[in-house]
Design an enzyme around this catalytic site. Structure first.
Site, PDB file in Angstrom:
ATOM      1  N   GLU A   1       8.634   2.618  15.515  1.00  0.00           N
ATOM      2  CA  GLU A   1       9.621   3.118  14.562  1.00  0.00           C
ATOM      3  C   GLU A   1       9.615   4.630  14.655  1.00  0.00           C
ATOM      4  OE1 GLU A   1       9.937   0.915  10.681  1.00  0.00           O
ATOM      5  OE2 GLU A   1       7.974   0.207  11.280  1.00  0.00           O
TER       6      GLU A   1
ATOM      7  N   CYS B   1      -3.046   1.962   6.679  1.00  0.00           N
ATOM      8  CA  CYS B   1      -3.169   1.320   7.989  1.00  0.00           C
ATOM      9  C   CYS B   1      -3.675   2.281   9.046  1.00  0.00           C
ATOM     10  CB  CYS B   1      -1.833   0.736   8.408  1.00  0.00           C
ATOM     11  SG  CYS B   1      -0.543   1.999   8.533  1.00  0.00           S
TER      12      CYS B   1
ATOM     13  N   GLU C   1       4.855  -3.844  12.395  1.00  0.00           N
ATOM     14  CA  GLU C   1       3.900  -2.736  12.209  1.00  0.00           C
ATOM     15  C   GLU C   1       2.715  -3.302  11.454  1.00  0.00           C
ATOM     16  OE1 GLU C   1       4.084   0.323  13.250  1.00  0.00           O
ATOM     17  OE2 GLU C   1       6.137   0.385  13.947  1.00  0.00           O
TER      18      GLU C   1
ATOM     19  N   ASN D   1       0.807  -1.228   0.000  1.00  0.00           N
ATOM     20  CA  ASN D   1       0.000   0.000   0.000  1.00  0.00           C
ATOM     21  C   ASN D   1       0.839   1.277   0.000  1.00  0.00           C
ATOM     22  OD1 ASN D   1       0.690  -0.545   2.725  1.00  0.00           O
ATOM     23  ND2 ASN D   1      -0.858   0.886   3.384  1.00  0.00           N
TER      24      ASN D   1
HETATM   25  P1  NAD Z   1       0.817  -9.146   4.033  1.00  0.00           P
HETATM   26  O1  NAD Z   1       1.085  -9.475   5.448  1.00  0.00           O
HETATM   27  O2  NAD Z   1       0.002 -10.079   3.229  1.00  0.00           O
HETATM   28  O3  NAD Z   1       2.195  -8.953   3.218  1.00  0.00           O
HETATM   29  C1  NAD Z   1       3.197  -8.053   3.626  1.00  0.00           C
HETATM   30  C2  NAD Z   1       4.533  -8.546   3.112  1.00  0.00           C
HETATM   31  O4  NAD Z   1       4.853  -9.775   3.765  1.00  0.00           O
HETATM   32  C3  NAD Z   1       4.578  -8.843   1.611  1.00  0.00           C
HETATM   33  O5  NAD Z   1       5.799  -8.370   1.088  1.00  0.00           O
HETATM   34  C4  NAD Z   1       4.505 -10.354   1.562  1.00  0.00           C
HETATM   35  O6  NAD Z   1       5.122 -10.910   0.430  1.00  0.00           O
HETATM   36  C5  NAD Z   1       5.277 -10.719   2.809  1.00  0.00           C
HETATM   37  N1  NAD Z   1       4.988 -12.073   3.329  1.00  0.00           N
HETATM   38  C6  NAD Z   1       3.823 -12.756   3.266  1.00  0.00           C
HETATM   39  N2  NAD Z   1       3.960 -13.952   3.866  1.00  0.00           N
HETATM   40  C7  NAD Z   1       5.226 -14.029   4.322  1.00  0.00           C
HETATM   41  C8  NAD Z   1       5.969 -15.010   5.045  1.00  0.00           C
HETATM   42  N3  NAD Z   1       5.438 -16.177   5.415  1.00  0.00           N
HETATM   43  N4  NAD Z   1       7.246 -14.728   5.357  1.00  0.00           N
HETATM   44  C9  NAD Z   1       7.805 -13.558   5.017  1.00  0.00           C
HETATM   45  N5  NAD Z   1       7.171 -12.606   4.316  1.00  0.00           N
HETATM   46  C10 NAD Z   1       5.890 -12.822   3.981  1.00  0.00           C
HETATM   47  O7  NAD Z   1       0.188  -7.685   4.048  1.00  0.00           O
HETATM   48  P2  NAD Z   1      -0.403  -6.872   2.823  1.00  0.00           P
HETATM   49  O8  NAD Z   1      -1.735  -7.388   2.470  1.00  0.00           O
HETATM   50  O9  NAD Z   1       0.661  -6.757   1.786  1.00  0.00           O
HETATM   51  O10 NAD Z   1      -0.545  -5.419   3.505  1.00  0.00           O
HETATM   52  C11 NAD Z   1      -1.698  -4.959   4.125  1.00  0.00           C
HETATM   53  C12 NAD Z   1      -1.538  -4.991   5.630  1.00  0.00           C
HETATM   54  O11 NAD Z   1      -0.426  -4.182   6.020  1.00  0.00           O
HETATM   55  C13 NAD Z   1      -2.753  -4.386   6.327  1.00  0.00           C
HETATM   56  O12 NAD Z   1      -3.099  -5.188   7.427  1.00  0.00           O
HETATM   57  C14 NAD Z   1      -2.242  -3.031   6.785  1.00  0.00           C
HETATM   58  O13 NAD Z   1      -2.923  -2.487   7.883  1.00  0.00           O
HETATM   59  C15 NAD Z   1      -0.810  -3.334   7.100  1.00  0.00           C
HETATM   60  N6  NAD Z   1      -0.007  -2.108   7.134  1.00  0.00           N
HETATM   61  C16 NAD Z   1       0.446  -1.667   8.339  1.00  0.00           C
HETATM   62  C17 NAD Z   1       1.195  -0.490   8.402  1.00  0.00           C
HETATM   63  C18 NAD Z   1       1.727   0.023   9.725  1.00  0.00           C
HETATM   64  O14 NAD Z   1       2.646   0.830   9.703  1.00  0.00           O
HETATM   65  N7  NAD Z   1       1.192  -0.400  10.852  1.00  0.00           N
HETATM   66  C19 NAD Z   1       1.473   0.219   7.232  1.00  0.00           C
HETATM   67  C20 NAD Z   1       0.984  -0.259   6.023  1.00  0.00           C
HETATM   68  C21 NAD Z   1       0.240  -1.430   5.984  1.00  0.00           C
END
Ligand code: NAD
Length: 487
Positions: free
Chosen positions: A458, A285, A252, A154
């Site tokens: 962070e 998020c 995060e 995102n």
């Molecule tokens: P996701 O957890 O599906 O994926 C995030 C990343 O993790 C991707 O690069 C993915 O390839 C990787 N990943 C997936 N499985 C993995 C594994 N088993 N081992 C290592 N890496 C792995 O999340 P998403 O759908 O890409 O993002 C949306 C989520 O991110 C929402 O829940 C959103 O709230 C959160 N988010 C949080 C923040 C924050 O700062 N708190 C900021 C942006 C997004």
């Protein structure tokens, strides 16, 4: 090389300062119109291991440079990001559906600052001395080693530089695994690092999906830190894997943040800010997604916010007046539609929106649901799409109770007379909360969530605490006399 909007984007992994053609590949498409932008390699375990090995070998020399030695290199890195601003903006907008105007005016300057601010802040890392009657304690912040950096789709450019800034500035070397749904800006970022002559191995990138590529990365025993932004289920997998090697993780995660409007709020300001929650199609998020409105002002607030939402321009994020772009992926659209359908079946009213834009595209109308019970799925779960819920309250105590009745605790927004809003906000359990405002951030301030919204903070000194091993070097003030009776 891919050709994206007339910009050349390197297609390989970036390991030890070289571009490596990967074996497998997966298609990357634009959420704006479904156009296939090209193929990116799907990293194998061997490629991940090569990237970690290269970061491991580069670590001692990069750490030994000290913050002064790293500063000019990292400044060059930021300059090279600036030189690629046009390509980064147009490619990231095509790839992730982010508003072009936001990339140009917000994300590019912020990404450059993410690198330079931390590079300069690192100069003072070794300044802390605790002086006692017996000794001087020189508190060192030594780089931890190889850091894995994993980010979601995102906000790829913003989040990757936000982690790379402090990690590299404090002397660590890094391996990034870009988000598979939006990997292209990371490739341009590596090109910028290459042009800035970051020593080979200091920054490496392996493309691929969460499994197997991300999973191979986080299980490598040579890692010293894992910095992850993404969803709660992935964070659980990462934390479990990190536990095997006892690697510290910063997590995060998602949120379902309250947007509270007290009875003494400036309703016009609150309503205009409320409409902002649809930015990036609420794939943000930190957006306030649970609207908690004092019952006495609910009708007036709803009317005002409806007016602002009605004037929002939904569409192509590359057009200058667009305010709400597409969802990232057909899977995300299905997920959002299913959330809305289940909520309506459970009795929710649709105040506005409620459906897709037109069949076959990824645009969803800004939506507000009401008449929902506190335990409803739509109140408790993160949608990560432009679907908000509205509830009312009759007292501060009730507002606080509703706000805190969530497994999440990322952020919040509170509108009201300043002292009143502050008193209410102090009792809301989240990592941050904006009073009569939204989205004000500073690199020196802490960012992160409570409960299932994450572990760690962070920003500023909190980033350095995470990416460094803190060491106390104790120098006695008087000649030391060895004694078994000593404490
Ligand atoms: P996701 O957890 O599906 O994926 C995030 C990343 O993790 C991707 O690069 C993915 O390839 C990787 N990943 C997936 N499985 C993995 C594994 N088993 N081992 C290592 N890496 C792995 O999340 P998403 O759908 O890409 O993002 C949306 C989520 O991110 C929402 O829940 C959103 O709230 C959160 N988010 C949080 C923040 C924050 O700062 N708190 C900021 C942006 C997004």
């Amino acid at each position: 090389m891919l050709d994206v909007k007339g910009h050349a984007v390197p297609q390989g992994h970036y390991i030890n300062g070289s571009w490596i053609d990967g074996d497998g590949s997966y298609a990357v498409f634009s959420p704006i119109n479904g156009e296939i932008l090209g193929e990116m390699p799907a990293g194998t375990e061997a490629e991940v291991q090569a990237a970690v090995a290269s970061a491991h070998s580069a670590f001692p020399a990069w750490a030994a440079l000290g913050a002064e030695g790293r500063l000019p290199i990292l400044k060059r890195f930021a300059e090279e990001i600036g030189k690629r601003a046009e390509a980064l903006c147009e490619v990231e907008s095509a790839d992730a559906g982010i508003l072009l105007s936001r990339l140009q005016h917000g994300i590019i300057p912020r990404s450059m600052l993410n690198i330079t601010w931390f590079a300069e802040a690192a100069l003072t890392l070794q300044d802390r001395i605790i002086e006692t009657a017996q000794a001087n304690h020189y508190v060192r912040h030594d780089p931890a080693g190889v850091c894995a950096i994993i980010t979601p789709w995102n906000a790829p450019l913003m989040l990757t530089t936000w982690k790379l800034g402090p990690a590299l500035a404090s002397g660590n070397t890094c391996v990034i695994k870009p988000p598979e749904w939006a990997p292209l800006s990371s490739a341009l970022l590596m090109e910028a690092a290459d042009a800035a002559e970051l020593p080979p191995g200091v920054l490496n990138m392996v493309h691929g999906e969460g499994r197997p590529t991300g999973a191979a990365l986080i299980s490598d025993p040579r890692l010293a830190r894992i910095s992850f932004t993404g969803s709660v289920p992935t964070a659980r997998e990462i934390a479990a894997e990190a536990a095997r090697n006892l690697v510290p993780c910063s997590l995060e995660l998602g949120g379902k943040s309250p947007f509270i409007v007290l009875e003494d709020a400036d309703l016009e300001l609150a309503a205009r800010t409320g409409a902002l929650m649809y930015r990036n199609a609420t794939q943000v998020c930190l957006a306030g997604t649970r609207f908690l409105i004092h019952e006495k002002v609910r009708a007036e607030f709803t009317e005002k916010m409806a007016k602002h939402v009605a004037s929002l321009k939904v569409g192509d994020p590359q057009l200058p007046d667009t305010e709400v772009g597409p969802l990232i992926h057909p899977r995300q659209l299905k997920k959002v539609e299913a959330f809305v359908q289940r909520a309506i079946l459970a009795g929710a009213d649709v105040l506005w929106g409620g459906a897709g834009h037109q069949a076959g595209d990824l645009y969803f109308q800004p939506t507000m649901l009401s008449n929902v019970s506190q335990d409803a799925e739509i109140v408790q779960e993160e949608v990560f799409g432009p679907v908000l819920v509205m509830q009312s309250f009759a007292s501060d105590a009730q507002a606080i109770a509703l706000a805190n009745d969530s497994v999440y605790g990322l952020g919040g927004v509170c509108f009201g007379e300043e002292h009143h809003a502050q008193a209410v906000s102090n009792q809301v359990k989240t990592g941050f909360i904006w009073i009569n405002s939204f989205g004000i951030r500073d690199l020196a301030a802490p960012f992160g969530g409570c409960k299932q919204s994450g572990i760690g903070r962070e920003g500023g000194e909190w980033s350095f605490e995470f990416f460094c091993d803190v060491k106390d070097v104790i120098v006695p003030k008087k000649p030391f006399v060895p004694s078994f009776a000593q404490r």
